[in-house]
Design an enzyme around this catalytic site. Structure first.
Site, PDB file in Angstrom:
ATOM      1  N   SER A 141      89.796  26.977   1.174  1.00  0.00           N
ATOM      2  CA  SER A 141      91.249  26.867   1.136  1.00  0.00           C
ATOM      3  C   SER A 141      91.711  26.026   2.311  1.00  0.00           C
ATOM      4  CB  SER A 141      91.890  28.259   1.218  1.00  0.00           C
ATOM      5  OG  SER A 141      93.274  28.181   1.477  1.00  0.00           O
ATOM      6  N   TYR A 155      92.399  37.065   5.079  1.00  0.00           N
ATOM      7  CA  TYR A 155      92.178  36.014   4.082  1.00  0.00           C
ATOM      8  C   TYR A 155      91.867  34.683   4.748  1.00  0.00           C
ATOM      9  CZ  TYR A 155      93.006  32.468   0.585  1.00  0.00           C
ATOM     10  OH  TYR A 155      92.874  31.381  -0.232  1.00  0.00           O
TER      11      TYR A 155
END
Length: 262
Positions: A141, A155
């Site tokens: 990401s 995360y």
């Protein structure tokens, strides 16, 4: 026949990646959690019908300890040769401070995003090197490139690990005939926001991409043996804004603005 093993293949990026492999005539083993079995079956049926390839399905919870070796065992029982590994399955917990998070949910997120991905990469890399061919695609990401900040501590850290691990693995594999690529995806129109608990991603509309071009960028980078793909001008802009911000506090405020539950 070469086979691609794709986790998190029932929707979003995983489904799009499965379609790209299938269009190139590559057999598939597609994986999702038990709650997505019906969707996974539909994906498999569609790809078999459209492309005439073999598609096997595996439904299991990859956020459980030991899930990686167990998945390898199940795939071995199918008698297929995995030449391509796509670690796409992942979850996020966004918009909550760490002391507001369910510790069990955080632990399962790290197990899925980090431990299972590491196990599958390690196990299949050894086999691929022995065979002298293969490719691994790990979905990371843009959060892996953004300064650490609150509201997505676990995360963002998990995706920073995927970036670091994948780049190191790519170096380890140099000259073996096997490659490792990581896809630094930005905000993408999938079910991720809902499952991560954010819901409204209106502040990210200008940066959002559809799943298909993001998957295409990752697929092409993997097939070319590149180390990283970061699709989308908006995604690159988010990375640059974080890098150019003059202070850590401001960087955290900018990043946190986008993941606040609103």
């Amino acid at each position: 026949m070469a086979t691609a093993l794709i986790t998190g293949a029932s929707t979003g990026l995983g489904r799009e990646l499965a379609s790209l492999f299938a269009a190139d005539g590559i057999d598939l083993v597609v994986v999702s959690s038990e709650r997505s079995t019906a969707q996974l079956t539909a994906v498999a049926d569609e790809l078999r019908s459209r492309h005439g390839i073999r598609v096997d399905t595996v439904s299991m919870d990859l956020s459980q300890p030991g899930a990686g070796p167990e998945l390898v065992r199940r795939v071995d029982e199918l008698g297929v040769d995995v030449e391509y590994l796509v670690n796409n399955a992942g979850v996020g917990i966004l918009g909550l401070k760490i002391h507001e998070c369910d510790p069990v949910a955080v632990s399962k997120m790290v197990q899925l995003n980090v431990v299972t991905l590491t196990d599958l990469t390690t196990l299949y890399a050894a086999r691929m090197v022995k065979a002298g061919r293969g490719a691994i695609l790990n979905v990371s990401s843009v959060a892996a490139y953004v300064i650490p900040h609150g509201l997505e501590a676990g995360y963002a850290a998990s995706k920073a690990y995927v970036r670091s691990f994948s780049e190191a693995v790519a170096d380890d594999l140099r000259g073996t005939g096997v490659t490792c690529t990581h896809l630094a995806a930005g905000p993408t129109r999938t079910e991720f926001a809902q499952t991560a608990g954010v819901g409204d991603w209106s502040r990210l509309d200008r940066f959002m991409l559809d799943a298909a071009p993001v998957a295409q960028a990752g697929y092409e980078a993997m097939r070319a043996g590149r180390v990283m793909a970061m699709p989308g001008l908006g995604t690159k802009a988010m990375r640059s804004l974080s890098a150019l911000s003059p202070s850590r506090r401001l960087k955290a405020a900018i990043s946190g603005y986008f993941v606040t539950r609103h």
